[in-house]
Design a protein around this motif. Sequence first.
Motif, PDB file in Angstrom:
ATOM      1  N   GLY A 394       4.030  -0.088  -7.130  1.00  0.00           N
ATOM      2  CA  GLY A 394       3.087  -1.120  -7.555  1.00  0.00           C
ATOM      3  C   GLY A 394       3.070  -2.332  -6.645  1.00  0.00           C
ATOM      4  N   ALA A 395       4.142  -2.527  -5.877  1.00  0.00           N
ATOM      5  CA  ALA A 395       4.197  -3.667  -4.964  1.00  0.00           C
ATOM      6  C   ALA A 395       3.324  -3.440  -3.727  1.00  0.00           C
ATOM      7  CB  ALA A 395       5.646  -3.924  -4.520  1.00  0.00           C
ATOM      8  N   VAL A 396       2.944  -2.192  -3.502  1.00  0.00           N
ATOM      9  CA  VAL A 396       2.105  -1.850  -2.339  1.00  0.00           C
ATOM     10  C   VAL A 396       0.647  -1.963  -2.770  1.00  0.00           C
ATOM     11  CG1 VAL A 396       1.576  -0.086  -0.609  1.00  0.00           C
ATOM     12  CG2 VAL A 396       3.894  -0.251  -1.551  1.00  0.00           C
ATOM     13  N   THR A 397      -0.001  -3.067  -2.359  1.00  0.00           N
ATOM     14  CA  THR A 397      -1.357  -3.337  -2.862  1.00  0.00           C
ATOM     15  C   THR A 397      -2.438  -2.663  -2.020  1.00  0.00           C
ATOM     16  OG1 THR A 397      -1.403  -5.366  -1.565  1.00  0.00           O
ATOM     17  CG2 THR A 397      -0.707  -5.545  -3.881  1.00  0.00           C
ATOM     18  N   HIS A 398      -2.191  -2.547  -0.723  1.00  0.00           N
ATOM     19  CA  HIS A 398      -3.195  -1.982   0.184  1.00  0.00           C
ATOM     20  C   HIS A 398      -2.524  -0.971   1.113  1.00  0.00           C
ATOM     21  CE1 HIS A 398      -4.795  -5.969  -0.833  1.00  0.00           C
ATOM     22  NE2 HIS A 398      -6.007  -5.570  -0.452  1.00  0.00           N
ATOM     23  N   ILE A 399      -3.252   0.079   1.425  1.00  0.00           N
ATOM     24  CA  ILE A 399      -2.791   1.034   2.442  1.00  0.00           C
ATOM     25  C   ILE A 399      -3.978   1.401   3.327  1.00  0.00           C
ATOM     26  CG2 ILE A 399      -1.752   3.302   2.871  1.00  0.00           C
ATOM     27  CD1 ILE A 399      -0.617   3.186  -0.010  1.00  0.00           C
ATOM     28  N   TRP A 400      -3.764   1.274   4.640  1.00  0.00           N
ATOM     29  CA  TRP A 400      -4.706   1.807   5.613  1.00  0.00           C
ATOM     30  C   TRP A 400      -3.991   2.938   6.331  1.00  0.00           C
ATOM     31  CZ3 TRP A 400      -3.995  -3.323   4.580  1.00  0.00           C
ATOM     32  CH2 TRP A 400      -5.121  -4.085   4.236  1.00  0.00           C
ATOM     33  N   LYS A 401      -4.633   4.101   6.347  1.00  0.00           N
ATOM     34  CA  LYS A 401      -4.052   5.240   7.068  1.00  0.00           C
ATOM     35  C   LYS A 401      -5.038   5.661   8.148  1.00  0.00           C
ATOM     36  CE  LYS A 401      -2.361   9.881   6.564  1.00  0.00           C
ATOM     37  NZ  LYS A 401      -3.158  11.019   6.119  1.00  0.00           N
ATOM     38  N   SER A 402      -4.580   5.696   9.369  1.00  0.00           N
ATOM     39  CA  SER A 402      -5.472   5.942  10.522  1.00  0.00           C
ATOM     40  C   SER A 402      -6.686   5.014  10.457  1.00  0.00           C
ATOM     41  CB  SER A 402      -5.925   7.397  10.556  1.00  0.00           C
ATOM     42  OG  SER A 402      -4.812   8.252  10.626  1.00  0.00           O
ATOM     43  N   GLY A 403      -6.451   3.777  10.018  1.00  0.00           N
ATOM     44  CA  GLY A 403      -7.508   2.775   9.962  1.00  0.00           C
ATOM     45  C   GLY A 403      -8.416   2.859   8.748  1.00  0.00           C
ATOM     46  N   MET A 404      -8.262   3.901   7.925  1.00  0.00           N
ATOM     47  CA  MET A 404      -9.096   4.048   6.728  1.00  0.00           C
ATOM     48  C   MET A 404      -8.381   3.429   5.533  1.00  0.00           C
ATOM     49  SD  MET A 404     -11.815   6.113   7.424  1.00  0.00           S
ATOM     50  CE  MET A 404     -12.162   7.112   5.987  1.00  0.00           C
ATOM     51  N   SER A 405      -9.113   2.653   4.732  1.00  0.00           N
ATOM     52  CA  SER A 405      -8.524   2.092   3.518  1.00  0.00           C
ATOM     53  C   SER A 405      -8.378   3.201   2.484  1.00  0.00           C
ATOM     54  CB  SER A 405      -9.440   0.986   2.976  1.00  0.00           C
ATOM     55  OG  SER A 405      -8.995   0.611   1.692  1.00  0.00           O
ATOM     56  N   VAL A 406      -7.133   3.508   2.095  1.00  0.00           N
ATOM     57  CA  VAL A 406      -6.912   4.572   1.106  1.00  0.00           C
ATOM     58  C   VAL A 406      -6.364   4.030  -0.210  1.00  0.00           C
ATOM     59  CG1 VAL A 406      -6.647   6.411   2.817  1.00  0.00           C
ATOM     60  CG2 VAL A 406      -4.618   5.138   2.080  1.00  0.00           C
ATOM     61  N   LYS A 407      -5.966   2.763  -0.239  1.00  0.00           N
ATOM     62  CA  LYS A 407      -5.543   2.134  -1.500  1.00  0.00           C
ATOM     63  C   LYS A 407      -5.839   0.647  -1.391  1.00  0.00           C
ATOM     64  CE  LYS A 407      -1.459   1.317  -4.469  1.00  0.00           C
ATOM     65  NZ  LYS A 407       0.014   1.410  -4.573  1.00  0.00           N
ATOM     66  N   SER A 408      -6.455   0.108  -2.431  1.00  0.00           N
ATOM     67  CA  SER A 408      -6.706  -1.332  -2.469  1.00  0.00           C
ATOM     68  C   SER A 408      -6.902  -1.735  -3.922  1.00  0.00           C
ATOM     69  CB  SER A 408      -7.954  -1.684  -1.650  1.00  0.00           C
ATOM     70  OG  SER A 408      -9.104  -1.131  -2.267  1.00  0.00           O
ATOM     71  N   PRO A 409      -6.725  -3.032  -4.253  1.00  0.00           N
ATOM     72  CA  PRO A 409      -6.903  -3.457  -5.648  1.00  0.00           C
ATOM     73  C   PRO A 409      -8.334  -3.227  -6.130  1.00  0.00           C
ATOM     74  CG  PRO A 409      -5.804  -5.158  -4.359  1.00  0.00           C
ATOM     75  CD  PRO A 409      -6.284  -4.123  -3.389  1.00  0.00           C
ATOM     76  N   GLN A 410      -9.299  -3.191  -5.200  1.00  0.00           N
ATOM     77  CA  GLN A 410     -10.695  -2.973  -5.586  1.00  0.00           C
ATOM     78  C   GLN A 410     -10.919  -1.507  -5.995  1.00  0.00           C
ATOM     79  OE1 GLN A 410      -9.918  -4.621  -2.561  1.00  0.00           O
ATOM     80  NE2 GLN A 410     -10.080  -6.515  -3.737  1.00  0.00           N
ATOM     81  N   ALA A 411     -10.062  -0.611  -5.516  1.00  0.00           N
ATOM     82  CA  ALA A 411     -10.204   0.815  -5.835  1.00  0.00           C
ATOM     83  C   ALA A 411      -8.846   1.367  -6.210  1.00  0.00           C
ATOM     84  CB  ALA A 411     -10.786   1.561  -4.635  1.00  0.00           C
ATOM     85  N   PRO A 412      -8.328   0.956  -7.404  1.00  0.00           N
ATOM     86  CA  PRO A 412      -6.987   1.388  -7.793  1.00  0.00           C
ATOM     87  C   PRO A 412      -6.982   2.867  -8.197  1.00  0.00           C
ATOM     88  CG  PRO A 412      -7.992   0.147  -9.569  1.00  0.00           C
ATOM     89  CD  PRO A 412      -8.965   0.130  -8.430  1.00  0.00           C
ATOM     90  N   GLY A 413      -5.800   3.392  -8.394  1.00  0.00           N
ATOM     91  CA  GLY A 413      -5.675   4.781  -8.816  1.00  0.00           C
ATOM     92  C   GLY A 413      -5.184   5.646  -7.679  1.00  0.00           C
ATOM     93  N   THR A 414      -5.435   6.932  -7.808  1.00  0.00           N
ATOM     94  CA  THR A 414      -4.943   7.878  -6.818  1.00  0.00           C
ATOM     95  C   THR A 414      -5.443   7.498  -5.435  1.00  0.00           C
ATOM     96  OG1 THR A 414      -5.087   9.568  -8.489  1.00  0.00           O
ATOM     97  CG2 THR A 414      -4.876  10.329  -6.240  1.00  0.00           C
ATOM     98  N   PRO A 415      -4.580   7.501  -4.444  1.00  0.00           N
ATOM     99  CA  PRO A 415      -5.060   7.179  -3.096  1.00  0.00           C
ATOM    100  C   PRO A 415      -6.155   8.156  -2.669  1.00  0.00           C
ATOM    101  CG  PRO A 415      -2.667   7.286  -3.141  1.00  0.00           C
ATOM    102  CD  PRO A 415      -3.147   7.780  -4.463  1.00  0.00           C
ATOM    103  N   ARG A 416      -7.062   7.601  -1.867  1.00  0.00           N
ATOM    104  CA  ARG A 416      -8.163   8.429  -1.370  1.00  0.00           C
ATOM    105  C   ARG A 416      -7.735   9.168  -0.106  1.00  0.00           C
ATOM    106  NH1 ARG A 416      -9.621   3.628  -3.002  1.00  0.00           N
ATOM    107  NH2 ARG A 416      -9.662   2.607  -0.975  1.00  0.00           N
ATOM    108  N   VAL A 417      -8.504  10.183   0.227  1.00  0.00           N
ATOM    109  CA  VAL A 417      -8.228  10.881   1.481  1.00  0.00           C
ATOM    110  C   VAL A 417      -8.698  10.014   2.634  1.00  0.00           C
ATOM    111  CG1 VAL A 417      -8.345  13.174   0.473  1.00  0.00           C
ATOM    112  CG2 VAL A 417     -10.420  12.105   1.367  1.00  0.00           C
ATOM    113  N   SER A 418      -8.089  10.220   3.793  1.00  0.00           N
ATOM    114  CA  SER A 418      -8.507   9.416   4.943  1.00  0.00           C
ATOM    115  C   SER A 418      -9.158  10.309   5.986  1.00  0.00           C
ATOM    116  CB  SER A 418      -7.321   8.690   5.558  1.00  0.00           C
ATOM    117  OG  SER A 418      -6.382   9.627   6.042  1.00  0.00           O
TER     118      SER A 418
END
Length: 418
Positions: A394-418
């Motif tokens: 829960g402390a990880v609010t944002h994730i960019w993988k290969s430059g793609m946003s896969v997790k952010s507070p605007q789109a919570p829940g299961t990480p998206r594919v990149s």
Amino acid sequence: MRQRIVAEVGIPGRGEPVEGATVLLEGAEISWFGPTAVAPKPSDGETVTEVPVVMPGLWDCHTHFVGMRNPDLERYSLTSTVVAAARATADLARTLEGGVTSVRDVGGHGLQLARAVAEGSIPGPTVHAAGQILSMTGGHADVHSLPLDWVNELAACGSGLGLLCDGVPEVLKAVRTNLRRNARLIKVCASGGVASEVDHPMHQQFSPEELGAIVAEAARADRIVAAHCHGKAGIMAALEAGVSTIEHGSYLDEEAADLMVQTGAILVPTRFVVEDLMANSGNLPAYVARKAALVADRHEQALKLAVAKGVRIAAGCDLFVSGENHGRNGAEIRHLINAGMTDLEAIAAATAVAPETLGPQAPSSGRLEAGYDADVIALDRNPLDDRSVWGDPGAVTHIWKSGMSVKSPQAPGTPRVS
Ligand SMILES: [Zn+2]
């Protein structure tokens, strides 16, 4: 399109934190990192994200996407590969959710699942997989209670954790079989283990001749060898054969630590799994509980000695059971700090140092630096002030993988594919 991340603190993975830091992402790469005061001017159309803390995505250098529900190899052997892969798919999403953007899968279905992640079919970290674990007959990745023919049959159809091989011709074939499946590294059991039934963690597995042949064959394809070892005899034989990473290292002593410093080998201590097995010993097969108790204290001393001696250390949790622990991988950073590393050293073990466990296959990852992969995470609080961040997805609010946003507070829940 350029993405700008503006943070109160930037932790680069290697080097000192930067107060007031900016990271610029262009495509799949980081194009700039440094103090916000001297950052390049905004360009048209770029996005801006403001966060408390920015750092490289975490690595776990010792995990298993096997889809095992209990630490029981016999029961796992009767599990359909489809069921196992479905569980492991959920584990991949949890891992990414916890801020882990790259892993070494050191035995499991990672080779196949890596493809599904890379093509964007399922969310997950980038998987650098070893394929099946090389084990001698009766070794740690054998299933001792099953008929030997069954174990070999499971391996032949791509199920099962281990690939049994004895003697130089068979170990060469086993390395080549994994390379044929595009393994990024080779995993070998150089001592007995905890989760296997009848072998002893103190005993060396494979002869020096076999270990040397495995390392040489892997090296010809620019792959390193990772060696599971608890007992000192296995550690020494593995190091003398030229393996690049020692996994667990429970009986590492002064002489073995000195040899690790001399050879530059990296220790992946996997304190997480030892603590977890001890905390849940009531739910384990009796032989696993007994063997975990045998190595637990000695493992803690070995890790502290390795830290004190300046052995290179990379973070790995050895999560071989499916479930909620996947995603809590950051907790290993806290274990490394408890063993004597500074906060920044422990963070480096899970970021900048980690790709080096792949030797010539290492990607440019684990650092906030121009030219490195745009695998970046943001945290809701500074881990240098509050270590409870580590292991808290829960402390990880944002994730960019290969430059793609896969997790952010605007789109919570299961990480998206990149
Ligand atoms: Zn393992």
